[in-house]
Design an enzyme around this catalytic site. Structure first.
Site, PDB file in Angstrom:
ATOM      1  N   LEU A 108       0.726  -1.171  -0.069  1.00  0.00           N
ATOM      2  CA  LEU A 108       0.088   0.017   0.018  1.00  0.00           C
ATOM      3  C   LEU A 108       0.924   1.312   0.085  1.00  0.00           C
ATOM      4  O   LEU A 108       2.073   1.207   0.569  1.00  0.00           O
ATOM      5  CB  LEU A 108      -1.003  -0.113   1.285  1.00  0.00           C
ATOM      6  CG  LEU A 108      -2.131  -1.203   1.489  1.00  0.00           C
ATOM      7  CD1 LEU A 108      -2.627  -1.079   2.517  1.00  0.00           C
ATOM      8  CD2 LEU A 108      -3.116  -0.732   0.073  1.00  0.00           C
ATOM      9  N   ASP A 109       0.437   2.323  -0.690  1.00  0.00           N
ATOM     10  CA  ASP A 109       1.550   3.337  -0.946  1.00  0.00           C
ATOM     11  C   ASP A 109       1.403   4.292   0.572  1.00  0.00           C
ATOM     12  O   ASP A 109       0.415   3.884   1.479  1.00  0.00           O
ATOM     13  CB  ASP A 109       0.874   4.469  -1.880  1.00  0.00           C
ATOM     14  CG  ASP A 109      -0.032   5.085  -1.882  1.00  0.00           C
ATOM     15  OD1 ASP A 109      -0.749   5.406  -0.879  1.00  0.00           O
ATOM     16  OD2 ASP A 109      -0.952   4.997  -2.827  1.00  0.00           O
ATOM     17  N   ILE A 110       2.135   5.181   0.791  1.00  0.00           N
ATOM     18  CA  ILE A 110       2.491   5.736   2.194  1.00  0.00           C
ATOM     19  C   ILE A 110       1.091   6.199   2.542  1.00  0.00           C
ATOM     20  O   ILE A 110       0.845   6.576   3.823  1.00  0.00           O
ATOM     21  CB  ILE A 110       3.626   6.638   2.038  1.00  0.00           C
ATOM     22  CG1 ILE A 110       4.137   7.397   3.419  1.00  0.00           C
ATOM     23  CG2 ILE A 110       3.330   7.970   1.112  1.00  0.00           C
ATOM     24  CD1 ILE A 110       5.033   7.880   3.502  1.00  0.00           C
TER      25      ILE A 110
END
Length: 300
Positions: A108-110
């Site tokens: 998952l991106d930040i």
């Protein structure tokens, strides 16, 4: 005959995919019992395996207890073991393993939150992530703007992105007021920022993104941000069945660990988030996304 092929064993232990391990072996970086390894070599319990001189603790596949964690990733954490910028990572809050390692299933991106799975079985992680397995991921997405019927049809029919065609398997309205609307979407691959890019292709901006399901595992309603739960035997078997892996003896929770898990489920730990220095802080209240997900999980 010895237990299994070397490249499979290295992949199962989380060092990379089988193809990557084949390249590592070809490059002469692996030894077995002090002799250079070759593709197709087989190993068994008691063999000394080294990669770049570092000894790898080998356990036969049928002897290693398969474990899986469900982690509720908060915003601000990076999906990597270490971050050169010093930002907090998703691995920092996981329980420590002896002679083993956690392998992350997907990313998952930040700025995204929600369900992340971790396992000590590298082969299982590889199969759950590989596009050929077509494992469904489900997300709750808050979008700035409205997804019209034409846009919904385009997103489910397929959109050409810079790295190829992409599409949602399903898209449904999830409520919301004003210009921000929630939608629930499903897709069967995990390319970088794919959900966000699909919406952006239609001129829409994603303001919140929460993963609510990966394969057969939904984000547990009792799980709070920044916390993890370990899956039980039945839950792990649903995942291994999904990707055609044989059950393994001793899988899941036992004894005191199982009792501790029950206590956490009955009395969930408080949510945590990471500040800019990576320190953990209690979270005062659930976000609209997390509250909506818990309500939705209760209805399922």
């Amino acid at each position: 005959m010895k237990d299994e092929k070397l490249q499979k064993a290295l992949a199962r232990m989380g060092l990379g995919s089988r193809r990557q391990m084949e390249e590592v072996i070809k490059s002469g970086r692996v030894t077995v019992n002090n002799a250079p390894a070759t593709i197709g070599d087989r190993v068994e319990q008691g063999d000394e395996i080294r990669v770049d001189g570092r000894q790898i603790k080998y356990n036969a596949e049928n002897e290693k207890r398969r474990r899986v964690l469900a982690y509720y990733k908060p915003e601000g954490e990076v999906c990597s073991a270490k971050d050169p910028e010093g930002r907090p990572t998703v691995f920092e809050r996981l329980p420590k393993l002896t002679h083993d390692r956690w392998v992350m299933v997907g990313r998952l991106d930040i700025n995204s939150t929600g369900l992340l799975l971790f396992t000590n079985d590298g082969e299982m992680a590889h199969r759950l992530m590989h596009p050929s397995s077509e494992v469904t991921r489900e997300y709750a997405v808050r979008v700035l703007g409205e997804v019209t019927s034409d846009i919904a049809r385009a997103l489910t029919a397929g959109v050409m992105l810079e790295d190829g065609m992409a599409q949602f398997e399903d898209i449904k309205e999830g409520g919301g007021e004003g210009v921000n609307k929630w939608y629930h979407v499903k897709l069967k691959e995990g390319r970088n920022r794919e959900v966000r890019r699909l919406f952006e292709s239609q001129g829409l901006k994603v303001s919140r993104l929460l993963r609510t399901r990966y394969g057969t595992i939904s984000l547990p309603k009792e799980l709070r941000t920044g916390r993890f739960l370990e899956l039980d035997t039945k839950e792990i078997h649903t995942l291994t069945d999904l990707v055609s892996l044989r059950p393994r003896h001793g899988t899941g929770l036992h004894g005191a660990a199982k009792e501790k898990q029950k206590r956490i489920k009955n009395k969930p730990l408080k949510a945590r988030r990471a500040d800019s220095r990576g320190n953990t802080k209690p979270k005062n209240s659930g976000s609209p996304a997390s509250r909506g997900n818990r309500n939705r999980d209760n209805k399922r």
